[in-house]
Design an enzyme around this catalytic site. Structure first.
Site, short mmCIF file in Angstrom:
data_model
loop_
_atom_site.label_atom_id
_atom_site.label_comp_id
_atom_site.label_asym_id
_atom_site.label_seq_id
_atom_site.Cartn_x
_atom_site.Cartn_y
_atom_site.Cartn_z
CG ASP A 17 81.08 60.38 57.58
OD1 ASP A 17 80.35 60.20 56.59
OD2 ASP A 17 82.06 61.16 57.56
CG ASN A 65 73.37 63.88 54.65
OD1 ASN A 65 73.27 63.28 55.73
ND2 ASN A 65 74.56 64.26 54.17
C1 IPE Z 1 77.35 63.67 58.59
O1 IPE Z 1 78.06 63.06 57.56
C2 IPE Z 1 75.90 63.30 58.50
C3 IPE Z 1 75.56 61.92 58.84
C4 IPE Z 1 76.38 61.01 59.25
C5 IPE Z 1 74.19 61.58 58.73
P1 IPE Z 1 78.37 63.81 56.19
O2 IPE Z 1 79.14 62.86 55.37
O3 IPE Z 1 77.15 64.38 55.62
O4 IPE Z 1 79.31 65.01 56.69
P2 IPE Z 1 80.38 65.87 55.89
O5 IPE Z 1 79.71 66.35 54.66
O6 IPE Z 1 81.54 64.98 55.59
O7 IPE Z 1 80.76 66.97 56.83
C1 IPE Z 2 77.25 58.47 56.16
O1 IPE Z 2 78.07 58.00 55.16
C2 IPE Z 2 75.79 58.36 55.82
C3 IPE Z 2 75.17 59.66 55.54
C4 IPE Z 2 75.76 60.83 55.57
C5 IPE Z 2 73.77 59.67 55.21
P1 IPE Z 2 78.47 58.86 53.89
O2 IPE Z 2 77.49 58.59 52.83
O3 IPE Z 2 78.67 60.29 54.25
O4 IPE Z 2 79.87 58.20 53.52
P2 IPE Z 2 81.19 58.93 53.03
O5 IPE Z 2 81.54 59.96 54.07
O6 IPE Z 2 80.86 59.55 51.71
O7 IPE Z 2 82.19 57.85 52.96
MG MG Z 3 80.28 61.34 54.89
#
Ligand code: IPE
Ligand code: IPE
Ligand code: MG
Length: 244
Positions: A17, A65
């Site tokens: 993340d 996602n």
């Molecule tokens: C979790 O991250 C999913 C992945 C890393 C693929 P998210 O960014 O989607 O999670 P939330 O929404 O902060 O809980």
């Molecule tokens: C993780 O990074 C990748 C996925 C969830 C696909 P994020 O895209 O959630 O990054 P933040 O949490 O918005 O910084």
């Molecule tokens: Mg995230």
């Protein structure tokens, strides 16, 4: 035997993340963060393999996602193909076996094809298992397992125990998670491996995923080594080597 160091975690799972914030902080598009995160994936695969991890599961794209803006989803969906195209020779050379969990029927056909190709080309490898959680949600996985179990029609309700049930999950051979790492500073599970993390040690890191390198994995594994896993027993029982 799978490569595994004496006291190291057998199964490491990572919630990758922080890509979006990493990019936004530099005034870049969020998608640039996802692109940069691919290098961290390369590095964690290499390092985990060298450090003797038996199973490495990476949360790459959750079922939730799919609700992100279309262009971000499209960019994210282009990364697995790119990764497999570039990394497959090294993965094969390192005897790593690629697997996946998640609802692959929702993936674009080309992503699905590249995933299946990677699984096929590495099917006979006996080293580290590298599992991509793509279009994955743990509740969905559990619901799918129930469906398979019921459809199977072979198991009497009274005979269902935790082991029988786990055999119907996306990867029946997957062991429980020992170490769960989440980058990006949040302290939540976000629908990841809810069944398998029952007794996992959790390590959350403030580092954003594109900054993740071998030293972060080593630090998390070091923290894991310092934990006392009790599995419900008392500390005294654990230190004297077992249960009642
Ligand atoms: C979790 O991250 C999913 C992945 C890393 C693929 P998210 O960014 O989607 O999670 P939330 O929404 O902060 O809980
Ligand atoms: C993780 O990074 C990748 C996925 C969830 C696909 P994020 O895209 O959630 O990054 P933040 O949490 O918005 O910084
Ligand atoms: Mg995230």
């Amino acid at each position: 035997m799978e490569p595994q160091s004496a006291e190291g975690p057998r199964h490491v799972a990572v919630i990758m993340d922080g890509n979006g914030r990493w990019a936004e902080r530099q005034g870049l598009e969020r998608t640039e963060g996802h692109r940069a995160g691919v290098e961290s994936v390369r590095q964690v695969v290499r390092s985990a393999n060298e450090l003797g991890v038996g199973w490495l599961t990476l949360y790459a794209f959750s079922s939730e996602n799919w609700n992100r803006p279309k262009h971000e989803v499209e960019l994210l969906m282009s990364l697995p193909e790119e990764f497999f195209e570039e990394e497959l020779p090294e993965v094969i050379e390192r005897n790593v076996r690629i697997l996946s969990i998640g609802r692959r029927d929702r993936l674009p056909p080309s992503v699905r094809a590249s995933l299946e190709n990677a699984e096929e080309k590495t099917a006979h490898n006996t080293g580290m298992r590298l599992v991509f959680a793509l279009s994955y949600g743990a509740r969905g996985e559990i619901v799918d397992a129930v469906k398979r179990l019921v459809r199977d029609g072979r198991v009497d309700a009274d005979d269902i125990d935790e082991k029988t049930f786990a055999a119907y999950l996306d990867q029946p051979e997957m062991p429980d998670v020992d170490l769960l790492i989440r980058t990006g500073g949040e302290q939540r599970l976000s629908n990841f491996l809810l069944w398998q993390v029952a007794y996992a040690e959790l390590v959350t890191l403030d580092c954003m995923w594109p900054d993740f390198r071998r030293e972060h994995l080593e630090a998390a594994m070091g923290a894991f080594g310092d934990r006392e896993r009790r599995f419900g027993l008392t500390g005294a029982q654990v230190r004297s080597g077992g249960g009642s």
